[in-house]
Design a protein around this motif. Structure first.
Motif, short mmCIF file in Angstrom:
data_model
loop_
_atom_site.label_atom_id
_atom_site.label_comp_id
_atom_site.label_asym_id
_atom_site.label_seq_id
_atom_site.Cartn_x
_atom_site.Cartn_y
_atom_site.Cartn_z
N PRO A 23 0.79 -1.24 0.00
CA PRO A 23 0.00 0.00 0.00
C PRO A 23 0.82 1.29 0.00
CG PRO A 23 -0.96 -1.57 1.52
CD PRO A 23 0.34 -2.16 1.03
N ARG A 24 1.88 1.36 0.78
CA ARG A 24 2.67 2.59 0.86
C ARG A 24 3.37 2.87 -0.48
NH1 ARG A 24 2.15 6.96 4.00
NH2 ARG A 24 4.10 7.71 4.84
N GLU A 25 3.92 1.84 -1.07
CA GLU A 25 4.57 1.99 -2.37
C GLU A 25 3.54 2.32 -3.45
OE1 GLU A 25 6.93 -1.47 -3.18
OE2 GLU A 25 8.05 -1.26 -1.32
N LEU A 26 2.39 1.70 -3.36
CA LEU A 26 1.32 1.96 -4.33
C LEU A 26 0.86 3.41 -4.24
CD1 LEU A 26 -0.58 0.85 -6.48
CD2 LEU A 26 -2.10 0.12 -4.64
N GLY A 35 1.46 12.80 -11.97
CA GLY A 35 2.19 13.99 -12.38
C GLY A 35 3.02 14.67 -11.31
N GLN A 36 2.95 14.18 -10.06
CA GLN A 36 3.77 14.80 -9.02
C GLN A 36 5.22 14.37 -9.18
OE1 GLN A 36 2.48 14.43 -4.97
NE2 GLN A 36 0.37 14.97 -5.44
N SER A 37 6.14 15.23 -8.80
CA SER A 37 7.55 14.86 -8.79
C SER A 37 7.79 13.99 -7.56
CB SER A 37 8.43 16.12 -8.69
OG SER A 37 8.30 16.71 -7.41
N TYR A 38 8.93 13.30 -7.53
CA TYR A 38 9.20 12.47 -6.37
C TYR A 38 9.33 13.31 -5.10
CZ TYR A 38 14.19 13.55 -6.83
OH TYR A 38 15.39 14.20 -6.90
N LYS A 39 9.79 14.57 -5.24
CA LYS A 39 9.87 15.46 -4.07
C LYS A 39 8.48 15.85 -3.58
CE LYS A 39 14.39 17.35 -5.19
NZ LYS A 39 15.17 18.55 -5.53
N LEU A 45 3.38 12.49 1.39
CA LEU A 45 3.29 11.28 2.20
C LEU A 45 4.14 11.33 3.47
CD1 LEU A 45 3.36 8.56 -0.61
CD2 LEU A 45 1.38 9.52 0.58
N GLY A 46 4.87 12.42 3.65
CA GLY A 46 5.71 12.55 4.85
C GLY A 46 6.91 11.62 4.81
N LEU A 47 7.48 11.45 3.63
CA LEU A 47 8.64 10.58 3.44
C LEU A 47 9.82 11.41 2.95
CD1 LEU A 47 6.79 7.78 1.43
CD2 LEU A 47 7.44 7.69 3.85
N THR A 48 10.97 10.81 2.92
CA THR A 48 12.12 11.48 2.32
C THR A 48 12.10 11.22 0.81
OG1 THR A 48 13.63 9.60 2.50
CG2 THR A 48 13.50 11.11 4.41
N PRO A 49 12.67 12.13 0.02
CA PRO A 49 12.76 11.88 -1.42
C PRO A 49 13.48 10.56 -1.74
CG PRO A 49 13.20 14.18 -0.98
CD PRO A 49 13.14 13.48 0.37
N ALA A 50 14.49 10.21 -0.95
CA ALA A 50 15.22 8.96 -1.18
C ALA A 50 14.30 7.75 -1.01
CB ALA A 50 16.42 8.86 -0.25
N THR A 51 13.44 7.80 -0.02
CA THR A 51 12.49 6.70 0.21
C THR A 51 11.53 6.59 -0.97
OG1 THR A 51 12.65 6.91 2.61
CG2 THR A 51 10.69 5.81 1.74
N VAL A 52 11.05 7.72 -1.46
CA VAL A 52 10.13 7.70 -2.60
C VAL A 52 10.84 7.12 -3.82
CG1 VAL A 52 8.79 9.12 -4.21
CG2 VAL A 52 8.68 9.56 -1.74
N ARG A 53 12.08 7.52 -4.07
CA ARG A 53 12.83 6.96 -5.20
C ARG A 53 12.98 5.45 -5.06
NH1 ARG A 53 15.91 11.74 -4.60
NH2 ARG A 53 17.48 10.59 -3.44
N THR A 54 13.24 4.98 -3.85
CA THR A 54 13.35 3.54 -3.60
C THR A 54 12.02 2.85 -3.87
OG1 THR A 54 15.09 3.85 -1.96
CG2 THR A 54 13.85 1.78 -1.86
N TYR A 55 10.93 3.42 -3.37
CA TYR A 55 9.61 2.85 -3.62
C TYR A 55 9.33 2.78 -5.12
CZ TYR A 55 8.00 3.29 1.28
OH TYR A 55 7.82 3.16 2.63
#
Length: 100
Positions: A23-26, A35-39, A45-55
């Motif tokens: 669910p979090r990755e989805l 259309g949102q950027s990873y930032k 979602l209250g995550l770091t950009p690095a976490t989003v890139r990993t997801y």
């Protein structure tokens, strides 16, 4: 799943039975495909950009896609509503003009 392995523990990561990301990755993938950027996804979602890139890297691999358009198509095929929100300043990957 965590299993004992002598003095250590073995961690096994499994996919969901339905073949979709957790669910979090989805959630991150859906926002990114819209259309949102990873930032921006990270902020939302209250995550770091690095976490989003990993997801996103994990979702891309799991769905067998290599770009944002293919990601959006794969999510739509799985039954999710993906409506890209590109503005005049945003460009769809691989296209020479803005998508409206």
């Amino acid at each position: 799943m965590v299993q004992p392995c002598g003095k250590l523990a073995s961690l096994t990561l499994t996919q969901h039975e339905d073949g979709l990301p957790p669910p979090r990755e989805l959630s991150a993938a859906l926002l990114y495909a819209q259309g949102q950027s990873y930032k921006e996804v990270a902020r939302s979602l209250g995550l770091t950009p690095a976490t989003v890139r990993t997801y996103l890297r994990q979702v891309y691999g799991q769905l067998g896609v290599s770009n944002k358009v293919a990601l959006a198509n794969a999510l739509q095929s799985a039954g999710y509503q993906v409506e890209p929100d590109f503005t005049a300043n945003d460009r769809a990957p691989g296209l020479g003009a803005a998508v409206s």
